[in-house]
Design a protein around this motif. Sequence first.
Motif, mmCIF file in Angstrom:
data_model
loop_
_atom_site.group_PDB
_atom_site.id
_atom_site.type_symbol
_atom_site.label_atom_id
_atom_site.label_comp_id
_atom_site.label_asym_id
_atom_site.label_seq_id
_atom_site.Cartn_x
_atom_site.Cartn_y
_atom_site.Cartn_z
ATOM 1 N N ARG A 77 0.874 -1.176 0.000
ATOM 2 C CA ARG A 77 0.000 0.000 0.000
ATOM 3 C C ARG A 77 0.909 1.224 0.000
ATOM 4 N NH1 ARG A 77 -2.411 -3.665 -1.099
ATOM 5 N NH2 ARG A 77 -4.372 -4.510 -0.252
ATOM 6 N N THR A 78 0.726 2.099 -0.984
ATOM 7 C CA THR A 78 1.617 3.244 -1.124
ATOM 8 C C THR A 78 0.926 4.552 -0.747
ATOM 9 O OG1 THR A 78 1.056 3.559 -3.463
ATOM 10 C CG2 THR A 78 2.921 2.110 -2.957
ATOM 11 N N ILE A 79 1.716 5.417 -0.136
ATOM 12 C CA ILE A 79 1.302 6.788 0.183
ATOM 13 C C ILE A 79 2.257 7.707 -0.556
ATOM 14 C CG2 ILE A 79 0.975 8.499 2.012
ATOM 15 C CD1 ILE A 79 0.871 6.120 4.002
ATOM 16 N N ASP A 86 13.880 10.036 -0.488
ATOM 17 C CA ASP A 86 14.517 10.400 -1.754
ATOM 18 C C ASP A 86 14.325 11.890 -1.992
ATOM 19 O OD1 ASP A 86 15.831 9.874 -4.223
ATOM 20 O OD2 ASP A 86 13.911 9.798 -5.251
ATOM 21 N N GLY A 87 15.365 12.679 -1.760
ATOM 22 C CA GLY A 87 15.255 14.131 -1.876
ATOM 23 C C GLY A 87 15.263 14.787 -0.509
ATOM 24 N N ILE A 88 14.797 16.021 -0.466
ATOM 25 C CA ILE A 88 14.814 16.805 0.777
ATOM 26 C C ILE A 88 13.922 16.137 1.821
ATOM 27 C CG2 ILE A 88 14.273 19.038 1.811
ATOM 28 C CD1 ILE A 88 14.752 20.264 -1.000
ATOM 29 N N THR A 89 14.486 15.884 2.993
ATOM 30 C CA THR A 89 13.759 15.274 4.106
ATOM 31 C C THR A 89 14.075 16.090 5.345
ATOM 32 O OG1 THR A 89 13.968 13.085 3.071
ATOM 33 C CG2 THR A 89 13.369 13.158 5.414
ATOM 34 N N MET A 90 13.171 16.988 5.691
ATOM 35 C CA MET A 90 13.408 17.898 6.808
ATOM 36 C C MET A 90 12.137 18.050 7.638
ATOM 37 S SD MET A 90 15.659 20.942 5.002
ATOM 38 C CE MET A 90 17.089 20.550 3.986
ATOM 39 N N GLY A 91 12.312 18.448 8.895
ATOM 40 C CA GLY A 91 11.178 18.780 9.750
ATOM 41 C C GLY A 91 10.088 17.733 9.728
ATOM 42 N N GLY A 92 8.897 18.142 9.262
ATOM 43 C CA GLY A 92 7.761 17.241 9.220
ATOM 44 C C GLY A 92 8.006 15.989 8.412
ATOM 45 N N GLY A 93 8.856 16.073 7.394
ATOM 46 C CA GLY A 93 9.213 14.893 6.619
ATOM 47 C C GLY A 93 10.018 13.901 7.429
ATOM 48 N N VAL A 94 10.789 14.406 8.374
ATOM 49 C CA VAL A 94 11.537 13.531 9.276
ATOM 50 C C VAL A 94 10.560 12.767 10.171
ATOM 51 C CG1 VAL A 94 13.240 13.469 11.138
ATOM 52 C CG2 VAL A 94 13.573 15.007 9.185
ATOM 53 N N GLY A 95 9.515 13.437 10.635
ATOM 54 C CA GLY A 95 8.518 12.774 11.466
ATOM 55 C C GLY A 95 7.812 11.634 10.759
ATOM 56 N N LEU A 96 7.651 11.758 9.449
ATOM 57 C CA LEU A 96 6.988 10.718 8.661
ATOM 58 C C LEU A 96 7.906 9.551 8.345
ATOM 59 C CD1 LEU A 96 5.086 12.918 6.043
ATOM 60 C CD2 LEU A 96 4.139 11.839 8.093
ATOM 61 N N SER A 97 9.186 9.682 8.656
ATOM 62 C CA SER A 97 10.147 8.662 8.222
ATOM 63 C C SER A 97 11.049 8.124 9.320
ATOM 64 C CB SER A 97 11.029 9.240 7.099
ATOM 65 O OG SER A 97 11.698 10.413 7.525
ATOM 66 N N VAL A 146 2.585 -4.434 3.402
ATOM 67 C CA VAL A 146 3.679 -3.472 3.564
ATOM 68 C C VAL A 146 3.165 -2.080 3.209
ATOM 69 C CG1 VAL A 146 6.022 -2.832 2.860
ATOM 70 C CG2 VAL A 146 5.338 -5.243 2.852
ATOM 71 N N ILE A 147 3.526 -1.084 4.023
ATOM 72 C CA ILE A 147 3.185 0.313 3.737
ATOM 73 C C ILE A 147 4.446 1.011 3.250
ATOM 74 C CG2 ILE A 147 2.126 2.412 4.625
ATOM 75 C CD1 ILE A 147 0.440 -0.255 4.857
ATOM 76 N N LEU A 148 4.334 1.741 2.148
ATOM 77 C CA LEU A 148 5.487 2.452 1.590
ATOM 78 C C LEU A 148 5.093 3.908 1.352
ATOM 79 C CD1 LEU A 148 7.919 1.091 -1.069
ATOM 80 C CD2 LEU A 148 7.002 3.406 -1.309
ATOM 81 N N ILE A 149 5.873 4.832 1.916
ATOM 82 C CA ILE A 149 5.576 6.258 1.761
ATOM 83 C C ILE A 149 6.706 6.937 0.997
ATOM 84 C CG2 ILE A 149 6.598 6.868 4.013
ATOM 85 C CD1 ILE A 149 4.368 9.030 4.225
ATOM 86 N N SER A 150 6.326 7.829 0.071
ATOM 87 C CA SER A 150 7.302 8.544 -0.752
ATOM 88 C C SER A 150 6.734 9.906 -1.109
ATOM 89 C CB SER A 150 7.620 7.743 -2.024
ATOM 90 O OG SER A 150 6.445 7.598 -2.815
ATOM 91 N N GLY A 151 7.527 10.696 -1.817
ATOM 92 C CA GLY A 151 7.097 12.024 -2.215
ATOM 93 C C GLY A 151 7.075 12.165 -3.729
ATOM 94 N N ALA A 152 6.149 12.960 -4.244
ATOM 95 C CA ALA A 152 6.058 13.188 -5.683
ATOM 96 C C ALA A 152 7.123 14.186 -6.130
ATOM 97 C CB ALA A 152 4.670 13.713 -6.039
ATOM 98 N N GLY A 153 7.546 14.034 -7.382
ATOM 99 C CA GLY A 153 8.508 14.975 -7.944
ATOM 100 C C GLY A 153 9.942 14.582 -7.640
ATOM 101 N N PRO A 154 10.890 15.233 -8.315
ATOM 102 C CA PRO A 154 12.300 14.842 -8.211
ATOM 103 C C PRO A 154 13.072 15.483 -7.063
ATOM 104 C CG PRO A 154 12.057 16.551 -9.859
ATOM 105 C CD PRO A 154 10.672 16.263 -9.345
ATOM 106 N N LYS A 155 12.475 16.434 -6.345
ATOM 107 C CA LYS A 155 13.263 17.229 -5.399
ATOM 108 C C LYS A 155 13.147 16.813 -3.943
ATOM 109 C CE LYS A 155 13.261 21.459 -8.186
ATOM 110 N NZ LYS A 155 12.910 22.912 -8.202
ATOM 111 N N ALA A 156 11.964 16.363 -3.522
ATOM 112 C CA ALA A 156 11.756 16.195 -2.094
ATOM 113 C C ALA A 156 10.899 14.998 -1.748
ATOM 114 C CB ALA A 156 11.107 17.458 -1.511
ATOM 115 N N PHE A 157 11.249 14.354 -0.631
ATOM 116 C CA PHE A 157 10.303 13.459 0.026
ATOM 117 C C PHE A 157 9.279 14.323 0.752
ATOM 118 C CE2 PHE A 157 9.411 11.455 4.264
ATOM 119 C CZ PHE A 157 8.367 10.654 3.818
ATOM 120 N N CYS A 158 9.754 15.143 1.679
ATOM 121 C CA CYS A 158 8.900 16.114 2.385
ATOM 122 C C CYS A 158 9.813 17.107 3.078
ATOM 123 C CB CYS A 158 8.003 15.398 3.398
ATOM 124 S SG CYS A 158 7.012 16.516 4.438
#
Length: 480
Positions: free
Chosen positions: A32-34, A128-139, A68-80
């Motif tokens: 299941r992907t997010i 994959d990409g920028i992972t900061m602040g709130g994106g760190v909480g998700l990962s 399995v749950i898999l979370i990622s971010g759209a686009g080439p620059k940032a996860f979150c």
Amino acid sequence: MSSTIVRYGALPKELPSDDPDDVVFNSLYGVRTIELNRPKKLNSLNGSMARKILPRLREWEKSDMANVILISGAGPKAFCAGGDVAELALQNKKGEAGQKESADYFALEYKLDLLIATYSKPYVAIMDGITMGGGVGLSVHAPFRIATEKTVFAMPETTIGFFPDVGGSFFLSRLDGEIGTYLALTSERLHGVQAFYAGIATHYLDSSVLGPLTTRLSELVFKDSATLIDRQELINATITEFTSSLPAPDSYPKAQYGNLTGTLREAIDRSFRFDSVEEILEALQREAQSSDTKVAEWAKATGKTIALRSPTSLRVTLRQLREGRNWNIRETFIREHKIAAEFMRHPDFTEGVSARLIAKPPANPVWKPNTLGEVSSSDVQRFFDQPSAAETIELIDPHPGSPSQTYTDYPHAVFALPRESDIQTVVKSYGSAGSQAVVKEMVRRWKNKAGVEEKVQDVISRKTTETDHGIVWQGRGPNL
């Protein structure tokens, strides 16, 4: 923890104003992907996204079809790239009602982070990409955290008059030595494999294999009797299939101080082990006189960096990390919500976000108070007062089979590189046979995981002494 109130509440519901497309959910056999879908905003997390993800995660916990749950971010620059702090700063300017609304956002975010930290099914975060602040909480609380050559990790909160939240009290304080303190106070960025060696990521893969990895994970079949750890071990082995040679951690020109090894790492541990910001700054001044040119340059640059940060943020952050060593995972988010709510009422957050992120061009914030000496102990204490019943956030009750919400160390820590404490234990048992015997045993215990040999060799060079009877661990423990 006995004096901390614990409350549970219902799952959030979407609002009519929520963007229907800011998160995309999908299924591929058992996966299941997010996908965070705000690429123009670098997938910054907002309330609309959290209100979608929370109930979907709970729905998947109840489904026998979701493996399995898999979370990622759209686009080439940032996860979150973090939370949508610009919106929060604008709300805060409305006064008490706006500040309460901002605090409610953090409550929603932390509910989600705790659910991830205690999730009853395997959860894989693609950083994959920028992972900061709130994106760190998700990962960062997930059992599987995959860094790639595009990963840029940071906790930049002191830059904007805030503190490293989303569970930073827990994960930063449990990194080796003073790595967490250093990252929290300076907002230093780690690129690519640097995040892996620091313990932020559990695996490092080239981004080109992420698609095939998803397909491979979708093909996994678990026995009905398989426990959570059984499933996680199979996923760990599967991710390892896609690992190739690791790049050197000093091969990133944009992160010249991100290779946290050798003499630089020794200087970090010496400088950031103190419990007051003033002592840390004094230690950096001493390091600036080092005959090691690299260390001296680092110390000078780091001292200047810290001087630009919010004095209140620095004091609160340092105390947060010291106290967070003793908080369990649930208490972490309850206490951090209290701290976040206080910052919504403090002028530095709104000032920092307005100056750094909203103003065009960015300006230097005017902190209040503007010096460390003006930040009193009582100013700091109010961030750490136990929250009252009315202030305590409502959490999501744990699902059957979930890890305990009161753990004090990650139950899945074994999937990352070994920590210095793990290496210390093996040195005590195998050190008499020499350094290579220790390396061999660590590689065996970590099932030939890429990067183990390099990390163990670095730790041995910094933390042990060669004697006539093999190698002996120095100091009183891995944090010294």
